[in-house]
Design a protein around this motif. Structure first.
Motif, PDB file in Angstrom:
ATOM      1  N   PRO A 181       9.466   4.349   6.412  1.00 34.61           N
ATOM      2  CA  PRO A 181       8.349   4.441   7.368  1.00 34.61           C
ATOM      3  C   PRO A 181       7.677   5.812   7.362  1.00 34.61           C
ATOM      4  O   PRO A 181       6.450   5.906   7.452  1.00 34.61           O
ATOM      5  N   ASP A 182       8.469   6.877   7.252  1.00 37.01           N
ATOM      6  CA  ASP A 182       7.877   8.217   7.242  1.00 37.01           C
ATOM      7  C   ASP A 182       7.022   8.417   5.997  1.00 37.01           C
ATOM      8  O   ASP A 182       5.923   8.974   6.067  1.00 37.01           O
ATOM      9  N   ALA A 183       7.524   7.945   4.841  1.00 40.70           N
ATOM     10  CA  ALA A 183       6.748   8.071   3.612  1.00 40.70           C
ATOM     11  C   ALA A 183       5.485   7.224   3.670  1.00 40.70           C
ATOM     12  O   ALA A 183       4.430   7.631   3.170  1.00 40.70           O
ATOM     13  N   LEU A 184       5.562   6.061   4.278  1.00 46.04           N
ATOM     14  CA  LEU A 184       4.365   5.227   4.445  1.00 46.04           C
ATOM     15  C   LEU A 184       3.302   5.956   5.259  1.00 46.04           C
ATOM     16  O   LEU A 184       2.110   5.881   4.952  1.00 46.04           O
ATOM     17  N   ASP A 185       3.750   6.660   6.283  1.00 48.32           N
ATOM     18  CA  ASP A 185       2.835   7.449   7.108  1.00 48.32           C
ATOM     19  C   ASP A 185       2.173   8.541   6.279  1.00 48.32           C
ATOM     20  O   ASP A 185       0.944   8.715   6.290  1.00 48.32           O
ATOM     21  N   VAL A 186       2.984   9.291   5.519  1.00 45.87           N
ATOM     22  CA  VAL A 186       2.452  10.373   4.693  1.00 45.87           C
ATOM     23  C   VAL A 186       1.505   9.823   3.636  1.00 45.87           C
ATOM     24  O   VAL A 186       0.394  10.341   3.430  1.00 45.87           O
ATOM     25  N   ALA A 187       1.927   8.739   2.949  1.00 42.93           N
ATOM     26  CA  ALA A 187       1.089   8.158   1.897  1.00 42.93           C
ATOM     27  C   ALA A 187      -0.222   7.617   2.459  1.00 42.93           C
ATOM     28  O   ALA A 187      -1.278   7.721   1.822  1.00 42.93           O
ATOM     29  N   GLY A 188      -0.165   7.044   3.670  1.00 48.97           N
ATOM     30  CA  GLY A 188      -1.390   6.558   4.295  1.00 48.97           C
ATOM     31  C   GLY A 188      -2.396   7.666   4.507  1.00 48.97           C
ATOM     32  O   GLY A 188      -3.614   7.479   4.333  1.00 48.97           O
ATOM     33  N   GLN A 189      -1.921   8.853   4.869  1.00 45.40           N
ATOM     34  CA  GLN A 189      -2.818   9.996   5.053  1.00 45.40           C
ATOM     35  C   GLN A 189      -3.303  10.539   3.704  1.00 45.40           C
ATOM     36  O   GLN A 189      -4.464  10.931   3.568  1.00 45.40           O
ATOM     37  N   MET A 190      -2.406  10.556   2.717  1.00 43.22           N
ATOM     38  CA  MET A 190      -2.793  11.016   1.382  1.00 43.22           C
ATOM     39  C   MET A 190      -3.917  10.168   0.804  1.00 43.22           C
ATOM     40  O   MET A 190      -4.817  10.668   0.115  1.00 43.22           O
ATOM     41  N   LEU A 191      -3.882   8.876   1.070  1.00 49.12           N
ATOM     42  CA  LEU A 191      -4.808   7.945   0.430  1.00 49.12           C
ATOM     43  C   LEU A 191      -5.946   7.516   1.346  1.00 49.12           C
ATOM     44  O   LEU A 191      -6.736   6.638   0.976  1.00 49.12           O
ATOM     45  N   ALA A 192      -6.039   8.124   2.520  1.00 53.45           N
ATOM     46  CA  ALA A 192      -7.159   7.811   3.412  1.00 53.45           C
ATOM     47  C   ALA A 192      -8.473   8.166   2.722  1.00 53.45           C
ATOM     48  O   ALA A 192      -8.603   9.211   2.081  1.00 53.45           O
ATOM     49  N   GLY A 193      -9.433   7.271   2.840  1.00 52.59           N
ATOM     50  CA  GLY A 193     -10.728   7.510   2.209  1.00 52.59           C
ATOM     51  C   GLY A 193     -10.856   6.928   0.817  1.00 52.59           C
ATOM     52  O   GLY A 193     -11.910   7.060   0.184  1.00 52.59           O
ATOM     53  N   PHE A 194      -9.793   6.274   0.335  1.00 52.98           N
ATOM     54  CA  PHE A 194      -9.839   5.625  -0.974  1.00 52.98           C
ATOM     55  C   PHE A 194      -9.672   4.115  -0.767  1.00 52.98           C
ATOM     56  O   PHE A 194      -8.542   3.609  -0.709  1.00 52.98           O
ATOM     57  N   PRO A 195     -10.767   3.383  -0.635  1.00 55.36           N
ATOM     58  CA  PRO A 195     -10.658   1.948  -0.353  1.00 55.36           C
ATOM     59  C   PRO A 195      -9.976   1.164  -1.464  1.00 55.36           C
ATOM     60  O   PRO A 195      -9.472   0.063  -1.230  1.00 55.36           O
ATOM     61  N   GLY A 196      -9.930   1.718  -2.683  1.00 56.25           N
ATOM     62  CA  GLY A 196      -9.260   1.030  -3.788  1.00 56.25           C
ATOM     63  C   GLY A 196      -7.776   1.296  -3.849  1.00 56.25           C
ATOM     64  O   GLY A 196      -7.114   0.846  -4.792  1.00 56.25           O
ATOM     65  N   ALA A 197      -7.230   2.009  -2.869  1.00 55.46           N
ATOM     66  CA  ALA A 197      -5.800   2.320  -2.841  1.00 55.46           C
ATOM     67  C   ALA A 197      -5.153   1.640  -1.643  1.00 55.46           C
ATOM     68  O   ALA A 197      -5.633   1.765  -0.515  1.00 55.46           O
ATOM     69  N   ARG A 198      -4.057   0.953  -1.878  1.00 51.72           N
ATOM     70  CA  ARG A 198      -3.365   0.215  -0.817  1.00 51.72           C
ATOM     71  C   ARG A 198      -1.866   0.515  -0.889  1.00 51.72           C
ATOM     72  O   ARG A 198      -1.293   0.582  -1.976  1.00 51.72           O
ATOM     73  N   ILE A 199      -1.249   0.633   0.270  1.00 52.72           N
ATOM     74  CA  ILE A 199       0.181   0.888   0.374  1.00 52.72           C
ATOM     75  C   ILE A 199       0.813  -0.226   1.194  1.00 52.72           C
ATOM     76  O   ILE A 199       0.276  -0.623   2.228  1.00 52.72           O
ATOM     77  N   SER A 200       1.953  -0.722   0.737  1.00 50.85           N
ATOM     78  CA  SER A 200       2.674  -1.735   1.493  1.00 50.85           C
ATOM     79  C   SER A 200       4.171  -1.474   1.362  1.00 50.85           C
ATOM     80  O   SER A 200       4.607  -0.669   0.543  1.00 50.85           O
ATOM     81  N   ASP A 201       4.954  -2.189   2.183  1.00 52.46           N
ATOM     82  CA  ASP A 201       6.400  -1.993   2.135  1.00 52.46           C
ATOM     83  C   ASP A 201       7.096  -2.996   1.227  1.00 52.46           C
ATOM     84  O   ASP A 201       8.327  -3.083   1.218  1.00 52.46           O
TER      85      ASP A 201
END
Length: 265
Positions: free
Chosen positions: A73-93
């Motif tokens: 969950p913590d990495a998902l949070d960090v990755a979500g911020q890293m990839l904010a603004g890139f609509p072609g990038a998606r993160i899931s569990d």
């Protein structure tokens, strides 16, 4: 979610101020990973265990369609911020419907050693590749280098060269290149890390291997304290020299990690 500012450093890539910075070993591995994927055509990329999402962000900037899997969950949070603004990038569990045979490139860096049944896991990942697709994978090198730090960070194993080749064959991959990276700096940080974790059971204060694995990609407390030195002119010169210094030794067994480039026939 705790929001931090993402800054982009030419030498180190994306940095999430106050939360995630690249450790020296990450910088050495990034140098080799970027060399492996730099000339791949733009396409669909999946990274398993994307951690902070820092490398996936670099591919998103290059207009790849990026998908990341991360269970922490913590990495998902960090990755979500890293990839904010890139609509072609998606993160899931976890994997999504329709992934079978749909990706041009599979990435996974220092993840399989955290999985008890590594062959089964890699077979599933390879099934997401298109025929002719490329896999770029890294694992910690040499069974003989097993140490308390491996257990601390949630590893089941380290890999000899023969293990890497057998794993690739069992998963249906054809190996194109196998490098042993990191010498000499990563060998030193491996030794230093063993000294630093004395008296601790698992990374990030976790209670078990699963928790240590979840913390391994984002627990940067030590690195955050030292990153100012790493960003200094002297630190930059040392890291640039270390990235260059590892290159003559890639064909040897001297390094701390293996990086494999393989294809799905």
């Amino acid at each position: 979610m705790t929001t931090s500012q993402v800054t982009v450093d030419r030498q180190y890539g994306a940095v999430l101020e106050g939360r995630w910075v690249p450790a020296p070993r990450f910088v050495l591995r990034r140098d080799r990973a970027l060399a492996a994927i730099r000339h791949l055509p733009v396409g669909r990329v999946v990274e398993v265990g994307c951690g902070s999402g820092a490398l996936l962000r670099e591919l998103a900037v290059r207009r790849h369609e990026c998908h990341g899997i991360e269970t922490s969950p913590d990495a998902l949070d960090v990755a979500g911020q890293m990839l904010a603004g890139f609509p072609g990038a998606r993160i899931s569990d976890g994997p999504q419907d329709g992934w079978e045979g749909s990706f041009d490139t599979l990435l996974s860096f220092d993840v399989l050693e955290h999985i008890e049944h590594d062959v089964e896991a890699l077979r599933q990942w390879v099934s997401w590749l298109k025929p002719g697709g490329t896999a770029v994978l890294s694992m910690p090198a040499h069974r003989a280098m097993w140490s308390p730090r491996d257990a601390w960070i949630g590893h089941y194993r380290r890999y000899d060269k023969a293990d890497m080749l057998e794993l690739a064959q069992a998963a249906g991959l054809k190996v194109q290149r196998l490098e042993c990276y990191g010498f000499p700096l990563a060998n030193f940080t491996h030794w230093l890390g063993n000294r630093a974790m004395r008296g601790q059971d698992y990374a990030g204060g976790a209670q078990d291997m699963a928790g240590a694995t979840a913390a391994s990609g984002t627990d940067r407390r030590s690195e955050l304290r030292l990153f100012g030195y790493q960003r200094s002119p002297v630190g930059r010169a040392i890291m640039a020299a270390a990235c260059l210094a590892q290159r003559p030794f890639l064909g040897t067994g001297f390094g701390d990690g293996y990086l494999m480039v393989a294809t799905r026939p």
